[in-house]
Design a protein around this motif. Structure first.
Motif, PDB file in Angstrom:
ATOM      1  N   ARG A  20       0.881   0.051   7.459  1.00 25.26           N
ATOM      2  CA  ARG A  20       0.420  -0.200   6.098  1.00 25.26           C
ATOM      3  C   ARG A  20      -0.377  -1.502   6.032  1.00 25.26           C
ATOM      4  O   ARG A  20      -1.446  -1.563   5.430  1.00 25.26           O
ATOM      5  N   ALA A  21       0.140  -2.543   6.686  1.00 26.79           N
ATOM      6  CA  ALA A  21      -0.565  -3.831   6.684  1.00 26.79           C
ATOM      7  C   ALA A  21      -1.919  -3.725   7.379  1.00 26.79           C
ATOM      8  O   ALA A  21      -2.928  -4.256   6.887  1.00 26.79           O
ATOM      9  N   LEU A  43      10.792   2.334   9.481  1.00 31.55           N
ATOM     10  CA  LEU A  43      10.327   1.504   8.367  1.00 31.55           C
ATOM     11  C   LEU A  43       9.454   0.353   8.862  1.00 31.55           C
ATOM     12  O   LEU A  43       8.440   0.018   8.246  1.00 31.55           O
ATOM     13  N   HIS A  44       9.809  -0.251   9.999  1.00 29.68           N
ATOM     14  CA  HIS A  44       8.995  -1.327  10.570  1.00 29.68           C
ATOM     15  C   HIS A  44       7.635  -0.808  11.023  1.00 29.68           C
ATOM     16  O   HIS A  44       6.609  -1.474  10.821  1.00 29.68           O
ATOM     17  N   ILE A  45       7.621   0.371  11.620  1.00 29.10           N
ATOM     18  CA  ILE A  45       6.356   0.971  12.057  1.00 29.10           C
ATOM     19  C   ILE A  45       5.469   1.246  10.852  1.00 29.10           C
ATOM     20  O   ILE A  45       4.272   0.937  10.850  1.00 29.10           O
ATOM     21  N   LYS A  46       6.061   1.806   9.790  1.00 28.93           N
ATOM     22  CA  LYS A  46       5.284   2.104   8.588  1.00 28.93           C
ATOM     23  C   LYS A  46       4.736   0.817   7.976  1.00 28.93           C
ATOM     24  O   LYS A  46       3.574   0.769   7.554  1.00 28.93           O
ATOM     25  N   ALA A  97      -7.929  -2.929   6.776  1.00 31.84           N
ATOM     26  CA  ALA A  97      -9.119  -2.090   6.962  1.00 31.84           C
ATOM     27  C   ALA A  97      -9.762  -1.746   5.617  1.00 31.84           C
ATOM     28  O   ALA A  97     -10.996  -1.670   5.513  1.00 31.84           O
ATOM     29  N   ILE A  98      -8.952  -1.590   4.574  1.00 33.39           N
ATOM     30  CA  ILE A  98      -9.504  -1.336   3.242  1.00 33.39           C
ATOM     31  C   ILE A  98     -10.270  -2.563   2.756  1.00 33.39           C
ATOM     32  O   ILE A  98     -11.369  -2.458   2.210  1.00 33.39           O
ATOM     33  N   GLU A  99      -9.692  -3.753   2.960  1.00 31.76           N
ATOM     34  CA  GLU A  99     -10.357  -4.996   2.543  1.00 31.76           C
ATOM     35  C   GLU A  99     -11.687  -5.183   3.271  1.00 31.76           C
ATOM     36  O   GLU A  99     -12.636  -5.727   2.703  1.00 31.76           O
ATOM     37  N   GLN A 100     -11.749  -4.738   4.524  1.00 32.42           N
ATOM     38  CA  GLN A 100     -12.987  -4.854   5.301  1.00 32.42           C
ATOM     39  C   GLN A 100     -13.929  -3.673   5.048  1.00 32.42           C
ATOM     40  O   GLN A 100     -14.970  -3.555   5.677  1.00 32.42           O
ATOM     41  N   GLN A 101     -13.532  -2.796   4.131  1.00 35.10           N
ATOM     42  CA  GLN A 101     -14.311  -1.617   3.737  1.00 35.10           C
ATOM     43  C   GLN A 101     -14.572  -0.677   4.906  1.00 35.10           C
ATOM     44  O   GLN A 101     -15.621  -0.039   4.994  1.00 35.10           O
ATOM     45  N   ILE A 102     -13.602  -0.580   5.816  1.00 32.68           N
ATOM     46  CA  ILE A 102     -13.698   0.363   6.932  1.00 32.68           C
ATOM     47  C   ILE A 102     -13.197   1.736   6.481  1.00 32.68           C
ATOM     48  O   ILE A 102     -13.748   2.760   6.863  1.00 32.68           O
ATOM     49  N   ILE A 103     -12.142   1.737   5.660  1.00 30.26           N
ATOM     50  CA  ILE A 103     -11.617   2.974   5.080  1.00 30.26           C
ATOM     51  C   ILE A 103     -11.496   2.763   3.573  1.00 30.26           C
ATOM     52  O   ILE A 103     -11.565   1.629   3.075  1.00 30.26           O
ATOM     53  N   THR A 104     -11.292   3.857   2.836  1.00 27.27           N
ATOM     54  CA  THR A 104     -11.253   3.741   1.378  1.00 27.27           C
ATOM     55  C   THR A 104      -9.855   3.870   0.788  1.00 27.27           C
ATOM     56  O   THR A 104      -9.641   3.505  -0.356  1.00 27.27           O
ATOM     57  N   PHE A 105      -8.901   4.420   1.543  1.00 30.61           N
ATOM     58  CA  PHE A 105      -7.536   4.537   1.025  1.00 30.61           C
ATOM     59  C   PHE A 105      -6.551   4.381   2.178  1.00 30.61           C
ATOM     60  O   PHE A 105      -6.911   4.511   3.341  1.00 30.61           O
ATOM     61  N   ASN A 106      -5.323   4.094   1.833  1.00 27.73           N
ATOM     62  CA  ASN A 106      -4.284   3.890   2.836  1.00 27.73           C
ATOM     63  C   ASN A 106      -3.391   5.127   2.903  1.00 27.73           C
ATOM     64  O   ASN A 106      -2.618   5.386   1.980  1.00 27.73           O
ATOM     65  N   PRO A 107      -3.485   5.903   3.981  1.00 24.23           N
ATOM     66  CA  PRO A 107      -2.689   7.129   4.069  1.00 24.23           C
ATOM     67  C   PRO A 107      -1.182   6.881   4.159  1.00 24.23           C
ATOM     68  O   PRO A 107      -0.386   7.775   3.887  1.00 24.23           O
ATOM     69  N   THR A 108      -0.774   5.672   4.506  1.00 29.21           N
ATOM     70  CA  THR A 108       0.672   5.413   4.581  1.00 29.21           C
ATOM     71  C   THR A 108       1.324   5.436   3.205  1.00 29.21           C
ATOM     72  O   THR A 108       2.542   5.526   3.102  1.00 29.21           O
ATOM     73  N   ALA A 109       0.518   5.377   2.149  1.00 30.61           N
ATOM     74  CA  ALA A 109       1.068   5.457   0.796  1.00 30.61           C
ATOM     75  C   ALA A 109       1.702   6.825   0.542  1.00 30.61           C
ATOM     76  O   ALA A 109       2.555   6.959  -0.335  1.00 30.61           O
TER      77      ALA A 109
END
Length: 101
Positions: free
Chosen positions: A28-29, A21-24, A34-46
Motif C-alpha cells: 500500500r505504501a 497485514l505487513h505485506i499489504k 507511485a500514485i504521488e509520482q503519477q505512475i498509476i492512478t489508483f491503489n489496488p490494495t484498497a
C-alpha cells in the motif's frame, strides 16, 4: 505461466495473518508513492480484504501445568509465569554462566 509455476519445487512457505497485514501495508505504501509520482492512478490494495489478526491469549503456566504434563501440548502459544515460578527458575540458574542474559 501457470505450468511453469506448478513445475517449480515446493519452496514456498505459508504466511500467517500478521505477516499478510505487513505485506499489504508495504505494498500500500509503495503504491501510494507511485500514485504521488503519477505512475498509476489508483491503489489496488484498497480492494484487498485480509482476515483480522487476533492475538493469542496468554495463559498462566501454573494453571495448566498438569494438563501440559499429561498431554505434552502447550495450551496456548503464549504462556507466562507468575512471580513465584519465575523466582524459583532464577534461583535455580543463578550459577549459570548465562544468568545475566
Amino acid at each position: 505461466m501457470k505450468d511453469a509455476i506448478d513445475a517449480m519445487p515446493p519452496f514456498r512457505r505459508v504466511t500467517g495473518p500478521a505477516i499478510r497485514l505487513h505485506i499489504k501495508a508495504t505494498l500500500r505504501a509503495a503504491l501510494n508513492d507511485a500514485i504521488e509520482q503519477q505512475i498509476i492512478t489508483f491503489n489496488p490494495t484498497a480492494h484487498v480484504e485480509i482476515a483480522p489478526v487476533r492475538k493469542p491469549k496468554a495463559l498462566v503456566w501454573s494453571d495448566v501445568v498438569a494438563k501440559w504434563e499429561q498431554t505434552g501440548e502447550r495450551p496456548s502459544p503464549v504462556m507466562v509465569w507468575t512471580p513465584q515460578p519465575t523466582g524459583s527458575f532464577l534461583d535455580f540458574v543463578a550459577d549459570d554462566r548465562l544468568y545475566a542474559m
